[in-house]
Design a protein around this motif. Structure first.
Motif, mmCIF file in Angstrom:
data_model
loop_
_atom_site.group_PDB
_atom_site.id
_atom_site.type_symbol
_atom_site.label_atom_id
_atom_site.label_comp_id
_atom_site.label_asym_id
_atom_site.label_seq_id
_atom_site.Cartn_x
_atom_site.Cartn_y
_atom_site.Cartn_z
ATOM 1 N N GLY A 25 0.801 -1.220 0.000
ATOM 2 C CA GLY A 25 0.000 0.000 0.000
ATOM 3 C C GLY A 25 0.834 1.270 0.000
ATOM 4 O O GLY A 25 2.059 1.245 -0.142
ATOM 5 N N HIS A 57 1.204 5.443 1.712
ATOM 6 C CA HIS A 57 0.886 6.371 2.795
ATOM 7 C C HIS A 57 -0.332 7.227 2.428
ATOM 8 O O HIS A 57 -1.025 7.718 3.304
ATOM 9 C CB HIS A 57 2.086 7.270 3.110
ATOM 10 N N ASP A 70 -3.113 6.236 1.382
ATOM 11 C CA ASP A 70 -4.348 5.524 1.715
ATOM 12 C C ASP A 70 -4.463 5.140 3.184
ATOM 13 O O ASP A 70 -5.416 4.474 3.579
ATOM 14 C CB ASP A 70 -4.450 4.266 0.851
ATOM 15 N N VAL A 71 -3.500 5.545 4.008
ATOM 16 C CA VAL A 71 -3.491 5.166 5.422
ATOM 17 C C VAL A 71 -4.568 5.935 6.186
ATOM 18 O O VAL A 71 -4.734 7.138 6.003
ATOM 19 C CB VAL A 71 -2.098 5.426 6.044
ATOM 20 N N CYS A 72 -5.302 5.208 7.053
ATOM 21 C CA CYS A 72 -6.322 5.817 7.920
ATOM 22 C C CYS A 72 -5.780 6.112 9.309
ATOM 23 O O CYS A 72 -6.239 7.036 9.972
ATOM 24 C CB CYS A 72 -7.525 4.891 8.072
ATOM 25 N N PHE A 76 -5.501 0.622 6.919
ATOM 26 C CA PHE A 76 -6.230 1.129 5.762
ATOM 27 C C PHE A 76 -7.737 1.039 6.000
ATOM 28 O O PHE A 76 -8.185 0.338 6.913
ATOM 29 C CB PHE A 76 -5.833 0.352 4.503
ATOM 30 N N GLN A 96 -3.673 -3.947 7.216
ATOM 31 C CA GLN A 96 -2.576 -3.145 7.736
ATOM 32 C C GLN A 96 -1.283 -3.549 7.056
ATOM 33 O O GLN A 96 -1.194 -4.592 6.439
ATOM 34 C CB GLN A 96 -2.452 -3.270 9.256
#
Length: 182
Positions: free
Chosen positions: A60, A62, A64-66, A79, A84
């Protein structure tokens, strides 16, 4: 020139070119010529691209990180779909401030070069960001060398989001729980 010095030069050049583009042009009437909202969105995207380039996740982006948490001394990025990922190179995560479940900042290190990710979901930029990232500051290595001769415990930092520069000694907690001072 060794590989480490070449990488420092490449990072420094990329950051300084970016900062020159980010600093708004001031008109003769004192107003800025750049739309601040659009600028912040673009600079946050750029800051996360820098994170993806120099501190990539195993899976993934950064972008799209929640949320970020520290689990067993490792940085985990979560995410929206519940998955993760850790850093591709876990040793790049070196320190934090705040609680491991809700850090207020993360410090990443690449070949002696530090980046601080400030997280504040109520901050000016953080309120708009999926992960609550309010700022991404980079250690300006060339300026740090110059400043360290004048003030040995001070380092220069530049924001990838606002373009502002500053010099300060910062205190963090290393991932092992000890003090980590920059």
């Amino acid at each position: 020139m060794n590989i480490q010095a070449a990488q420092h030069n490449l990072i420094d050049q990329s950051i300084y070119n970016f900062i020159k583009q980010v600093i708004p042009m001031t008109l003769s009437n004192g107003n800025t010529a750049i739309d601040q909202t659009n600028q912040t969105n673009n600079t946050m995207v750029y800051a996360k691209q820098i994170l993806d380039q120099y501190f990539p996740l195993s899976v993934g982006s950064h972008q799209d990180v929640c949320s970020y948490v520290i689990y067993y001394n490792q940085l985990l990025a979560f995410f929206a779909d519940g998955t993760q990922s850790g850093l591709e190179q876990p040793k790049q995560f070196v320190a934090l401030t705040g609680h491991k479940c809700e850090p207020t900042s993360l410090v990443l290190k690449n070949n002696g070069f530090h980046v601080e990710i400030s997280i504040d979901r109520r901050g000016v930029q953080g309120i708009e960001d999926l992960a609550g990232i309010d700022d991404v500051q980079v250690e300006a290595a060339l300026m740090t060398i110059v400043n360290s001769e004048q003030a040995p415990n001070k380092r220069s930092w530049s924001s990838l989001v606002t373009g502002q520069a500053g010099c300060s000694g910062k205190q963090f907690t290393a991932k092992d729980g000890s003090d980590y001072q920059l």
